[in-house]
Enzyme design. Structure first.
Site, PDB file in Angstrom:
ATOM      1  N   GLY A 209      11.749   2.680 -10.361  1.00 52.96           N
ATOM      2  CA  GLY A 209      11.183   4.024 -10.482  1.00 52.96           C
ATOM      3  C   GLY A 209      10.285   4.100 -11.708  1.00 52.96           C
ATOM      4  O   GLY A 209       9.522   3.162 -11.995  1.00 52.96           O
ATOM      5  N   ASP A 239       5.173   2.811  -2.215  1.00 53.46           N
ATOM      6  CA  ASP A 239       4.133   2.241  -1.349  1.00 53.46           C
ATOM      7  C   ASP A 239       2.897   1.876  -2.173  1.00 53.46           C
ATOM      8  O   ASP A 239       2.253   0.853  -1.929  1.00 53.46           O
ATOM      9  CB  ASP A 239       3.755   3.247  -0.251  1.00 53.46           C
ATOM     10  CG  ASP A 239       4.933   3.564   0.645  1.00 53.46           C
ATOM     11  OD1 ASP A 239       5.775   2.669   0.848  1.00 53.46           O
ATOM     12  OD2 ASP A 239       5.031   4.707   1.127  1.00 53.46           O
TER      13      ASP A 239
HETATM   14  O1  RIB Z   1       7.419   5.925   1.435  1.00 50.25           O
HETATM   15  C1  RIB Z   1       7.038   7.229   1.748  1.00 50.25           C
HETATM   16  C2  RIB Z   1       6.862   7.361   3.223  1.00 50.25           C
HETATM   17  O2  RIB Z   1       8.103   7.175   3.856  1.00 50.25           O
HETATM   18  C3  RIB Z   1       6.379   8.714   3.694  1.00 50.25           C
HETATM   19  O3  RIB Z   1       4.988   8.818   3.723  1.00 50.25           O
HETATM   20  C4  RIB Z   1       7.041   8.859   5.052  1.00 50.25           C
HETATM   21  O4  RIB Z   1       6.131   8.866   6.121  1.00 50.25           O
HETATM   22  C5  RIB Z   1       8.038   7.716   5.152  1.00 50.25           C
HETATM   23  O5  RIB Z   1       7.599   6.717   5.971  1.00 50.25           O
END
Ligand code: RIB
Length: 294
Positions: A209, A239
């Site tokens: 985090g 992501d």
């Molecule tokens: O990691 C975040 C994502 O997790 C979101 O955008 C949601 O769609 C899920 O897939």
């Protein structure tokens, strides 16, 4: 060139200051639909930094599917391997933003129909890729198939094991990098974290985090500190880390530099609303570095 094989969702986001108890109705503050899905998010993160990016996945033949495909195109991502199916609706994620954190329920829809057919169709671009990025919001069988293909073609894979429930331990042999957060890491590998990291030098990178990330380099444990910032929405921070890590490694950065680069990108991403809203350009990462070297 980087290829992302993974999910494409529409995020249905509710921002609330009151968390409902079981059976209770409360009034929230705000509702928005924004592009998401771990696969699409990682693709956008890498593309915004400058990667030549191909997305492999599926959407439904509906308004969300069209909107999400257009969004990927607008980010400069190649979408010829994003198929449209009539057999399921576009995937969605129900996101509750509460006290600066999120709770997410994903309904995979079309993402659950990404099969070996889609992977075979994209074989030529997978073969040309410097890296393939995978997550676990598409069927585990398809992940396995893609991993085998990448192994056969000699293409390195970065696997983000989220959600972690479908992870298969035999995949460790087939991947170059794996990036669980602390919770996912504990789910996947039981036992002592230090020993687990030592078992997978320069391969297992655990994200912490806002505290950054850690890995073992074969000699010592490396902690790469996070960049503290004012978070508006942490959705998509992981992501952004993954997309940026893939971009940095394929651009020739050392693993330590790449993890630091990815931490900076992730810190910028949480400053704006929506999974993709705050994902930075290369210039933004460089300006946060303020002339310091990685
Ligand atoms: O990691 C975040 C994502 O997790 C979101 O955008 C949601 O769609 C899920 O897939």
């Amino acid at each position: 060139m980087i290829t992302v094989v993974g999910s494409i969702n529409m995020d249905l986001v509710v921002d609330t200051t009151i968390f409902p108890k079981q059976g209770e109705t409360v009034l929230g503050n705000r509702f928005e639909t924004v592009p998401g899905g771990k696969g699409a998010n990682q693709a956008v993160a890498a593309a915004r930094l400058g990667a030549d990016l191909h997305m492999v996945g599926a959407v439904g033949e509906d308004g969300f599917g069209q909107e999400l495909t257009n969004n990927l195109k607008a980010e400069g991502i190649h979408t010829q391997y994003v198929s449209t199916t009539t057999k399921a609706a576009t995937g969605i994620a129900n996101i509750l933003l509460y006290q600066n954190d999120n709770r997410i329920i994903v309904v995979p829809g079309a993402n659950g129909l990404v099969t070996s057919t889609e992977i075979d169709a994209a074989k030529e671009i997978i073969e040309q890729s410097e890296m393939v990025i995978l997550q676990l919001e598409i069927p585990a069988k398809t992940v396995q198939y893609t991993l085998n293909l990448c192994k056969e073609l000699g293409v390195p894979v970065l696997l983000n094991p989220a959600p972690s429930e479908n992870f298969d331990a035999s995949w460790m042999e087939l991947i170059s990098y794996i990036t669980p957060n602390e919770t996912e890491c504990a789910d996947i590998f039981s036992g002592d974290l230090e020993k687990t990291l030592e078992k997978y030098p320069n391969k297992l990178i655990v994200t912490l985090g806002s505290n950054g990330a850690r890995y073992f380099d074969g000699k010592e444990h490396i902690f790469v500190e996070g960049f503290k910032t004012q978070a508006v929405d942490t959705t998509g921070a992981g992501d952004t880390f993954n997309g940026a890590l893939a971009y940095a490694v394929t651009s020739g950065q050392s693993l330590k530099e790449a993890v630091r680069f990815a931490n900076i990108a992730a810190s910028l991403s949480v400053e704006k609303f929506g999974a993709q809203g705050g994902m930075p350009t290369l210039q933004m990462v460089e300006s946060r570095l303020g002339g310091q070297s990685l």
